[in-house]
Design a protein around this motif. Structure first.
Motif, PDB file in Angstrom:
ATOM      1  N   TYR A  79      -1.758  -7.114  11.009  1.00  0.00           N
ATOM      2  CA  TYR A  79      -2.989  -7.060  11.810  1.00  0.00           C
ATOM      3  C   TYR A  79      -3.663  -8.394  11.794  1.00  0.00           C
ATOM      4  CZ  TYR A  79      -3.084  -1.929  10.785  1.00  0.00           C
ATOM      5  OH  TYR A  79      -2.959  -0.586  10.631  1.00  0.00           O
ATOM      6  N   PRO A  80      -4.586  -8.775  12.525  1.00  0.00           N
ATOM      7  CA  PRO A  80      -5.255  -9.809  12.500  1.00  0.00           C
ATOM      8  C   PRO A  80      -5.373 -10.761  11.479  1.00  0.00           C
ATOM      9  CG  PRO A  80      -6.198  -8.608  14.344  1.00  0.00           C
ATOM     10  CD  PRO A  80      -5.465  -7.595  13.419  1.00  0.00           C
ATOM     11  N   GLY A  81      -5.998 -10.165  10.545  1.00  0.00           N
ATOM     12  CA  GLY A  81      -6.488 -10.763   9.191  1.00  0.00           C
ATOM     13  C   GLY A  81      -5.447 -10.500   8.129  1.00  0.00           C
ATOM     14  N   PHE A  82      -4.301  -9.690   8.083  1.00  0.00           N
ATOM     15  CA  PHE A  82      -3.690  -9.586   7.005  1.00  0.00           C
ATOM     16  C   PHE A  82      -2.235  -8.757   7.473  1.00  0.00           C
ATOM     17  CE2 PHE A  82      -6.181  -5.877   7.567  1.00  0.00           C
ATOM     18  CZ  PHE A  82      -5.693  -4.838   7.390  1.00  0.00           C
ATOM     19  N   ARG A  83      -1.412  -8.763   6.587  1.00  0.00           N
ATOM     20  CA  ARG A  83      -0.124  -8.235   6.778  1.00  0.00           C
ATOM     21  C   ARG A  83      -0.077  -6.789   5.691  1.00  0.00           C
ATOM     22  NH1 ARG A  83       4.399 -12.222   6.812  1.00  0.00           N
ATOM     23  NH2 ARG A  83       4.114 -12.026   9.015  1.00  0.00           N
ATOM     24  N   VAL A  84       0.402  -5.700   6.080  1.00  0.00           N
ATOM     25  CA  VAL A  84       0.445  -4.550   5.078  1.00  0.00           C
ATOM     26  C   VAL A  84       1.919  -3.983   5.038  1.00  0.00           C
ATOM     27  CG1 VAL A  84      -0.215  -3.078   7.015  1.00  0.00           C
ATOM     28  CG2 VAL A  84      -0.492  -2.445   4.493  1.00  0.00           C
ATOM     29  N   THR A  85       2.340  -3.732   4.100  1.00  0.00           N
ATOM     30  CA  THR A  85       3.579  -2.966   3.824  1.00  0.00           C
ATOM     31  C   THR A  85       3.088  -1.628   3.307  1.00  0.00           C
ATOM     32  OG1 THR A  85       5.031  -4.849   3.508  1.00  0.00           O
ATOM     33  CG2 THR A  85       5.913  -2.658   2.971  1.00  0.00           C
ATOM     34  N   LEU A  86       3.324  -0.434   4.092  1.00  0.00           N
ATOM     35  CA  LEU A  86       2.987   0.807   3.832  1.00  0.00           C
ATOM     36  C   LEU A  86       4.305   1.609   3.102  1.00  0.00           C
ATOM     37  CD1 LEU A  86       1.055   2.297   6.730  1.00  0.00           C
ATOM     38  CD2 LEU A  86       0.291   1.624   4.470  1.00  0.00           C
ATOM     39  N   TYR A  87       4.259   2.099   2.047  1.00  0.00           N
ATOM     40  CA  TYR A  87       5.222   3.012   1.530  1.00  0.00           C
ATOM     41  C   TYR A  87       4.652   4.335   1.361  1.00  0.00           C
ATOM     42  CZ  TYR A  87       6.628  -1.520  -0.374  1.00  0.00           C
ATOM     43  OH  TYR A  87       6.978  -2.875  -0.253  1.00  0.00           O
ATOM     44  N   PRO A  88       5.286   5.212   2.405  1.00  0.00           N
ATOM     45  CA  PRO A  88       4.683   6.516   2.620  1.00  0.00           C
ATOM     46  C   PRO A  88       5.618   7.591   1.884  1.00  0.00           C
ATOM     47  CG  PRO A  88       5.975   6.105   4.685  1.00  0.00           C
ATOM     48  CD  PRO A  88       6.000   4.757   3.682  1.00  0.00           C
ATOM     49  N   PHE A  89       4.782   8.611   1.339  1.00  0.00           N
ATOM     50  CA  PHE A  89       5.577   9.717   0.711  1.00  0.00           C
ATOM     51  C   PHE A  89       5.142  11.222   1.021  1.00  0.00           C
ATOM     52  CE2 PHE A  89       5.790   6.179  -2.053  1.00  0.00           C
ATOM     53  CZ  PHE A  89       7.118   6.220  -2.715  1.00  0.00           C
ATOM     54  N   ILE A  90       5.923  12.137   1.281  1.00  0.00           N
ATOM     55  CA  ILE A  90       5.380  13.257   1.570  1.00  0.00           C
ATOM     56  C   ILE A  90       4.804  13.859   0.180  1.00  0.00           C
ATOM     57  CG2 ILE A  90       6.179  15.669   2.498  1.00  0.00           C
ATOM     58  CD1 ILE A  90       8.264  14.264   4.078  1.00  0.00           C
ATOM     59  N   CYS A  91       3.713  14.521   0.118  1.00  0.00           N
ATOM     60  CA  CYS A  91       2.929  14.925  -1.120  1.00  0.00           C
ATOM     61  C   CYS A  91       2.599  16.295  -0.896  1.00  0.00           C
ATOM     62  CB  CYS A  91       2.247  13.929  -1.612  1.00  0.00           C
ATOM     63  SG  CYS A  91       2.684  12.406  -1.847  1.00  0.00           S
ATOM     64  N   LEU A  92       2.625  17.075  -1.889  1.00  0.00           N
ATOM     65  CA  LEU A  92       1.776  18.300  -1.753  1.00  0.00           C
ATOM     66  C   LEU A  92       0.678  18.371  -3.065  1.00  0.00           C
ATOM     67  CD1 LEU A  92       4.674  20.756  -2.810  1.00  0.00           C
ATOM     68  CD2 LEU A  92       3.558  20.789  -0.612  1.00  0.00           C
ATOM     69  N   LEU A  93      -0.436  19.094  -2.388  1.00  0.00           N
ATOM     70  CA  LEU A  93      -1.832  19.054  -3.068  1.00  0.00           C
ATOM     71  C   LEU A  93      -1.455  20.037  -4.186  1.00  0.00           C
ATOM     72  CD1 LEU A  93      -4.732  18.195  -3.052  1.00  0.00           C
ATOM     73  CD2 LEU A  93      -5.268  20.556  -1.767  1.00  0.00           C
TER      74      LEU A  93
ATOM     75  N   VAL B   4       0.836  -1.316  -0.029  1.00  0.00           N
ATOM     76  CA  VAL B   4      -0.010   0.135   0.107  1.00  0.00           C
ATOM     77  C   VAL B   4       0.992   1.216   0.069  1.00  0.00           C
ATOM     78  CG1 VAL B   4      -1.644   1.296   1.414  1.00  0.00           C
ATOM     79  CG2 VAL B   4      -1.606  -1.364   1.260  1.00  0.00           C
ATOM     80  N   SER B   5       0.646   2.138  -0.817  1.00  0.00           N
ATOM     81  CA  SER B   5       1.151   3.583  -0.727  1.00  0.00           C
ATOM     82  C   SER B   5       0.189   4.474  -0.097  1.00  0.00           C
ATOM     83  CB  SER B   5       1.247   4.059  -2.424  1.00  0.00           C
ATOM     84  OG  SER B   5       2.081   3.471  -2.846  1.00  0.00           O
ATOM     85  N   CYS B   6       0.820   5.369   0.840  1.00  0.00           N
ATOM     86  CA  CYS B   6       0.100   6.431   1.474  1.00  0.00           C
ATOM     87  C   CYS B   6       0.681   7.792   1.320  1.00  0.00           C
ATOM     88  CB  CYS B   6      -0.297   6.041   2.830  1.00  0.00           C
ATOM     89  SG  CYS B   6       1.284   5.904   3.866  1.00  0.00           S
ATOM     90  N   ALA B   7      -0.022   8.930   1.211  1.00  0.00           N
ATOM     91  CA  ALA B   7       0.440  10.107   1.074  1.00  0.00           C
ATOM     92  C   ALA B   7       0.171  10.967   2.327  1.00  0.00           C
ATOM     93  CB  ALA B   7      -0.339  10.706   0.071  1.00  0.00           C
ATOM     94  N   LEU B   8       1.354  11.866   2.641  1.00  0.00           N
ATOM     95  CA  LEU B   8       1.138  12.718   3.779  1.00  0.00           C
ATOM     96  C   LEU B   8       1.177  14.098   2.974  1.00  0.00           C
ATOM     97  CD1 LEU B   8       3.269  10.304   4.890  1.00  0.00           C
ATOM     98  CD2 LEU B   8       3.039  11.884   6.881  1.00  0.00           C
ATOM     99  N   ILE B   9      -0.068  14.442   2.683  1.00  0.00           N
ATOM    100  CA  ILE B   9      -0.357  15.476   1.806  1.00  0.00           C
ATOM    101  C   ILE B   9      -0.223  16.819   2.671  1.00  0.00           C
ATOM    102  CG2 ILE B   9      -2.149  16.452  -0.020  1.00  0.00           C
ATOM    103  CD1 ILE B   9      -3.187  13.824  -0.289  1.00  0.00           C
ATOM    104  N   GLU B  10       0.546  17.660   2.266  1.00  0.00           N
ATOM    105  CA  GLU B  10       0.856  18.952   2.831  1.00  0.00           C
ATOM    106  C   GLU B  10       0.236  20.130   2.150  1.00  0.00           C
ATOM    107  OE1 GLU B  10       5.192  18.172   4.931  1.00  0.00           O
ATOM    108  OE2 GLU B  10       5.143  18.934   2.849  1.00  0.00           O
ATOM    109  N   GLN B  11      -0.310  21.003   2.716  1.00  0.00           N
ATOM    110  CA  GLN B  11      -0.984  22.431   2.121  1.00  0.00           C
ATOM    111  C   GLN B  11      -0.789  23.533   3.184  1.00  0.00           C
ATOM    112  OE1 GLN B  11      -5.143  22.676   1.213  1.00  0.00           O
ATOM    113  NE2 GLN B  11      -4.707  23.688  -0.815  1.00  0.00           N
ATOM    114  N   ASP B  12      -0.146  24.560   2.924  1.00  0.00           N
ATOM    115  CA  ASP B  12       0.077  25.638   3.885  1.00  0.00           C
ATOM    116  C   ASP B  12       0.229  25.282   5.388  1.00  0.00           C
ATOM    117  OD1 ASP B  12      -0.758  27.502   1.761  1.00  0.00           O
ATOM    118  OD2 ASP B  12      -2.930  26.860   2.090  1.00  0.00           O
TER     119      ASP B  12
END
Length: 135
Positions: A77-91, A9-17
């Motif tokens: 997690y109890p029913g699954f395993r996750v690998t997160l790929y986080p990125f700092i992003c801009l809106l 899974v990819s996830c975004a830390l979306i920054e704005q102002d």
């Protein structure tokens, strides 16, 4: 013993102002009403960055510029395993529209830890705060 699914899974830390977007999972999603950094499952042949651009348009109707990668996170997690790929992003375009999530909030970095995050998102939050010098 059956093998549990392992989600990439990819996830975004979306920054704005100076603020960061947090998204609350919908009541019918897995991990209902937990907060997360938005994103989604990486499809075969798709880069984590392309996944983010696609998922954020589908889920929130926004366009982003994908920036710096943070360390990936594994969580069981109890029913699954996750690998997160986080990125700092801009809106770059759009205002978040709720298609799947129950709520979104723009928060200052020091406010983020007040939310009830999904377990896999806590290490992402810690890495982000360390990167931004806000931890």
């Amino acid at each position: 013993m059956p093998t549990r699914p392992h989600l990439q899974v990819s996830c975004a830390l979306i920054e704005q102002d100076g603020r960061v977007l947090a998204a609350q999972r919908g009541p019918t999603m897995s991990l209902p009403l937990k907060w997360e950094f938005p994103g989604g499952k990486i499809h075969a042949g798709e880069t984590p960055q392309d996944c983010l651009r696609r998922e954020l348009m589908e889920e929130l109707g926004v366009q982003i510029a994908v920036g710096k990668a943070l360390p990936s996170v594994w969580h069981d997690y109890p029913g699954f395993r996750v690998t997160l790929y986080p990125f700092i992003c801009l809106l770059t375009a759009g205002t978040p529209v709720l298609h799947e999530h129950a709520a979104v909030r723009w928060l200052w970095p020091h406010e983020l830890a007040q939310l009830d995050w999904a377990d896999a998102d806590w290490p992402v939050l810690d890495a982000y705060l360390a990167e931004r010098g806000s931890g």
